[in-house]
Design an enzyme around this catalytic site. Structure first.
Site, PDB file in Angstrom:
ATOM      1  N   CYS A 277       6.158  -4.889  -2.391  1.00 37.28           N
ATOM      2  CA  CYS A 277       7.560  -4.460  -2.336  1.00 37.28           C
ATOM      3  C   CYS A 277       8.516  -5.388  -3.074  1.00 37.28           C
ATOM      4  CB  CYS A 277       8.004  -4.349  -0.879  1.00 37.28           C
ATOM      5  SG  CYS A 277       7.081  -3.090   0.007  1.00 37.28           S
TER       6      CYS A 277
HETATM    7  N1  NAD Z   1       2.631  -2.052   1.879  1.00 37.70           N
HETATM    8  C1  NAD Z   1       3.814  -2.198   2.402  1.00 37.70           C
HETATM    9  O1  NAD Z   1       4.033  -3.115   3.167  1.00 37.70           O
HETATM   10  C2  NAD Z   1       4.963  -1.242   2.099  1.00 37.70           C
HETATM   11  C3  NAD Z   1       6.126  -1.345   2.888  1.00 37.70           C
HETATM   12  C4  NAD Z   1       7.174  -0.453   2.659  1.00 37.70           C
HETATM   13  C5  NAD Z   1       7.065   0.490   1.643  1.00 37.70           C
HETATM   14  N2  NAD Z   1       5.931   0.568   0.872  1.00 37.70           N
HETATM   15  C6  NAD Z   1       5.876   1.616  -0.147  1.00 37.70           C
HETATM   16  O2  NAD Z   1       5.000   2.651   0.287  1.00 37.70           O
HETATM   17  C7  NAD Z   1       4.309   3.230  -0.821  1.00 37.70           C
HETATM   18  C8  NAD Z   1       2.807   3.139  -0.598  1.00 37.70           C
HETATM   19  O3  NAD Z   1       2.444   1.778  -0.513  1.00 37.70           O
HETATM   20  P1  NAD Z   1       1.090   1.283   0.116  1.00 37.70           P
HETATM   21  O4  NAD Z   1       1.242  -0.185   0.301  1.00 37.70           O
HETATM   22  O5  NAD Z   1       0.715   2.104   1.281  1.00 37.70           O
HETATM   23  O6  NAD Z   1       0.067   1.602  -1.097  1.00 37.70           O
HETATM   24  P2  NAD Z   1      -1.536   1.643  -1.028  1.00 37.70           P
HETATM   25  O7  NAD Z   1      -1.999   1.402  -2.413  1.00 37.70           O
HETATM   26  O8  NAD Z   1      -2.029   0.772   0.087  1.00 37.70           O
HETATM   27  O9  NAD Z   1      -1.859   3.144  -0.611  1.00 37.70           O
HETATM   28  C9  NAD Z   1      -1.570   4.227  -1.410  1.00 37.70           C
HETATM   29  C10 NAD Z   1      -2.723   5.217  -1.327  1.00 37.70           C
HETATM   30  O10 NAD Z   1      -2.366   6.392  -2.054  1.00 37.70           O
HETATM   31  C11 NAD Z   1      -3.546   6.899  -2.660  1.00 37.70           C
HETATM   32  N3  NAD Z   1      -3.140   7.807  -3.732  1.00 37.70           N
HETATM   33  C12 NAD Z   1      -2.611   7.517  -4.930  1.00 37.70           C
HETATM   34  N4  NAD Z   1      -2.303   8.634  -5.591  1.00 37.70           N
HETATM   35  C13 NAD Z   1      -2.625   9.672  -4.799  1.00 37.70           C
HETATM   36  C14 NAD Z   1      -2.524  11.079  -4.921  1.00 37.70           C
HETATM   37  N5  NAD Z   1      -2.006  11.649  -6.021  1.00 37.70           N
HETATM   38  N6  NAD Z   1      -2.970  11.825  -3.895  1.00 37.70           N
HETATM   39  C15 NAD Z   1      -3.492  11.268  -2.793  1.00 37.70           C
HETATM   40  N7  NAD Z   1      -3.594   9.942  -2.617  1.00 37.70           N
HETATM   41  C16 NAD Z   1      -3.175   9.154  -3.608  1.00 37.70           C
HETATM   42  C17 NAD Z   1      -4.288   5.678  -3.100  1.00 37.70           C
HETATM   43  O11 NAD Z   1      -5.667   5.932  -3.308  1.00 37.70           O
HETATM   44  C18 NAD Z   1      -4.024   4.720  -1.928  1.00 37.70           C
HETATM   45  O12 NAD Z   1      -5.046   4.813  -0.954  1.00 37.70           O
HETATM   46  C19 NAD Z   1       4.808   2.481  -2.048  1.00 37.70           C
HETATM   47  O13 NAD Z   1       5.890   3.168  -2.596  1.00 37.70           O
HETATM   48  C20 NAD Z   1       5.300   1.171  -1.471  1.00 37.70           C
HETATM   49  O14 NAD Z   1       6.308   0.592  -2.269  1.00 37.70           O
HETATM   50  C21 NAD Z   1       4.864  -0.287   1.082  1.00 37.70           C
END
Ligand code: NAD
Length: 443
Positions: A277
């Site tokens: 983030c």
């Molecule tokens: N990790 C954090 O602490 C956090 C906190 C707040 C916000 N976010 C936001 O949340 C969002 C997701 O982050 P995350 O950390 O969970 O990412 P991540 O990489 O852990 O998980 C994302 C998942 O989406 C899957 N994916 C990608 N494209 C896809 C598609 N077209 N269809 C289905 N699945 C698909 C990937 O394989 C992966 O498993 C981002 O925008 C991030 O900025 C993350």
């Protein structure tokens, strides 16, 4: 059937927990969010393109440290949680929550390809009465400018046929005080019915919802929260470098300042930003700001200061080694903690990798320990050595020329570390509680 009836039916299904929740992207955000809905009594259908993740979940295995495998096994076995890579099943969900990655491209521009890809898959099977909510962090305008036109391509209209909202994820992985249900959720709708439905939805699973007047406000809110952190961390990182020259301990200063009961919130310096983030999201806004011919100087400056931290740490390490008659090239340096923050197994954007790259280029012999990361992953943007985590024994510690503390996991025995490592560079004040010793260098 009239559209008002569709919305009312969905509202009722949400309140009775009969609405089927689809979560797209079962990562650090999507999986805990799914858990919140399952725990509240909803049935969930999880989607991920990563077939390995789907196989693991089907086998009842968790790939996120703070989600227990037993819990997944129970949910999968009793049928309340189904997982699939088959995007055609999106039509089965009444509500679809999008939690896919939003990284930066090579020129630090937003890479919305995952969000767009998911939206196109949803559009292919969109049916009247569905509610779509984007949770991924992004710049203000994404829901209206990117998602809305793709979803409406097939002729259905948002607000009358289907519903669209934005609600930013505020997940803080590994924080025992704030799991998903305990964090208030900001919700913005593309129009009023969408807002009402999204508000009703999240009210079932989180302690408080905060409705705002548009998707853009909710999108901007998330970016403000992360920019605020990035800028404040940069400020203490800069002060850390100044105070080091003045031989003033920044951590003691922050501790003292934190006693002020109003107007001060502590932020802590470190070896550089990490995670998905803070190092990334503010640049979504600076990219957008260019459209408005407006520089975002705070964001750029904070990015510069924070990204210069690994080089500062290497300089400090070099000084520490020199003071004990050694040089960087050829010395054995152990990195303690590789995850981007304490007590998580998430290595993304961790400053440990930049540090390894810099130290490797300087001819350092590297090793590491991280109880949460047994093998170093391959990273898209860093050259990562192929290493496995060393056991943190007195022998290992005393075999090093210097130990570099990057992440202060709770699992570490700091007394053992302080006793056996011959020289320590501490970027986290992890050894702050240990009586000052000449061999400990704060960086
Ligand atoms: N990790 C954090 O602490 C956090 C906190 C707040 C916000 N976010 C936001 O949340 C969002 C997701 O982050 P995350 O950390 O969970 O990412 P991540 O990489 O852990 O998980 C994302 C998942 O989406 C899957 N994916 C990608 N494209 C896809 C598609 N077209 N269809 C289905 N699945 C698909 C990937 O394989 C992966 O498993 C981002 O925008 C991030 O900025 C993350």
């Amino acid at each position: 059937m009239s559209h008002a009836v569709d919305a009312d039916k969905l509202h009722e299904a949400i309140e009775q927990k009969k609405a089927r929740i689809g979560v797209v992207g079962l990562g650090y955000v999507g999986l805990p969010l799914t858990r919140a809905f399952l725990e509240a009594g909803f049935h969930c259908l999880g989607f991920d393109l990563d077939s390995h993740k789907i196989e693991q979940l089907e086998a009842g295995q968790s790939y996120i440290k703070h989600i227990e495998s037993d819990w997944i096994t129970r949910q999968v076995r009793d049928g309340s949680f189904q997982v699939t890579s088959d995007m055609q099943r999106l039509a089965e969900a009444d509500v679809i929550l999008i939690c896919v990655p939003t990284p930066l491209g090579e020129d630090r521009e937003p890479d919305l390809s995952f969000v767009e890809g998911t939206t196109r898959s949803i559009a292919e099977s969109l049916r009247p009465g569905q509610l779509i909510v984007l949770e991924s962090t992004t710049y203000p305008g994404t829901t209206r400018e990117i998602l809305l036109p793709i979803l409406e391509q097939g002729g259905l209209k948002a607000g009358t046929d289907f519903y669209l909202a934005y609600s930013p994820e505020r997940e803080d992985p590994g924080n025992p005080d704030f799991s998903t249900p305990r964090i208030p959720k900001v919700v913005g709708g593309i129009e009023e019915t969408s807002l009402r439905l999204a508000d009703a939805l999240y009210s079932q699973v989180v302690v408080e919802t905060v409705t705002v007047s548009s998707c853009e406000i909710a999108e901007a809110c998330k970016i403000l929260e992360n920019t605020y952190r990035s800028v404040n961390i940069a400020m203490v990182n800069e002060l850390k470098m100044l105070f080091q020259r003045m031989e003033i301990d920044i951590w003691e200063v922050i501790e003292a300042a934190s006693t002020k009961p109003f107007g001060f919130q502590p932020f802590y310096p470190g070896p550089g930003l990490g995670g998905h983030c803070i190092p990334i999201d503010p640049f979504y806004l600076s990219w957008l700001a260019r459209r408005y011919q407006m520089p975002t100087r705070f964001i750029e400056l904070a990015g510069d200061v924070n990204s210069s931290m690994p080089a500062h740490v290497v300089k400090r390490l070099e000084e520490a080694l020199r003071a004990s008659g050694k040089q960087l090239a050829g010395s054995r340096v152990g990195i303690l903690g590789v995850a981007y923050k304490p007590n998580v197994d998430d290595p993304r954007e961790s400053p440990a990798f930049k540090l390894m790259e810099l130290l490797g280029a300087a001819g350092v012999e590297l090793s590491y320990n991280d109880p949460h990361i047994p093998v170093l992953p391959t990273m898209r943007s860093f050259q990562v050595p192929q290493l496995t985590s060393e056991e943190l024994t007195p022998e290992y510690l005393s075999s090093l020329d210097c130990l570099l503390i990057v992440t202060d996991h709770d699992a570490y025995d700091w007394e053992l570390v302080a006793e056996h490592a011959p020289l320590i560079v501490d970027t986290r004040n992890a050894l702050g509680g240990i009586p000052a010793q000449e061999k400990i260098w704060k960086a």
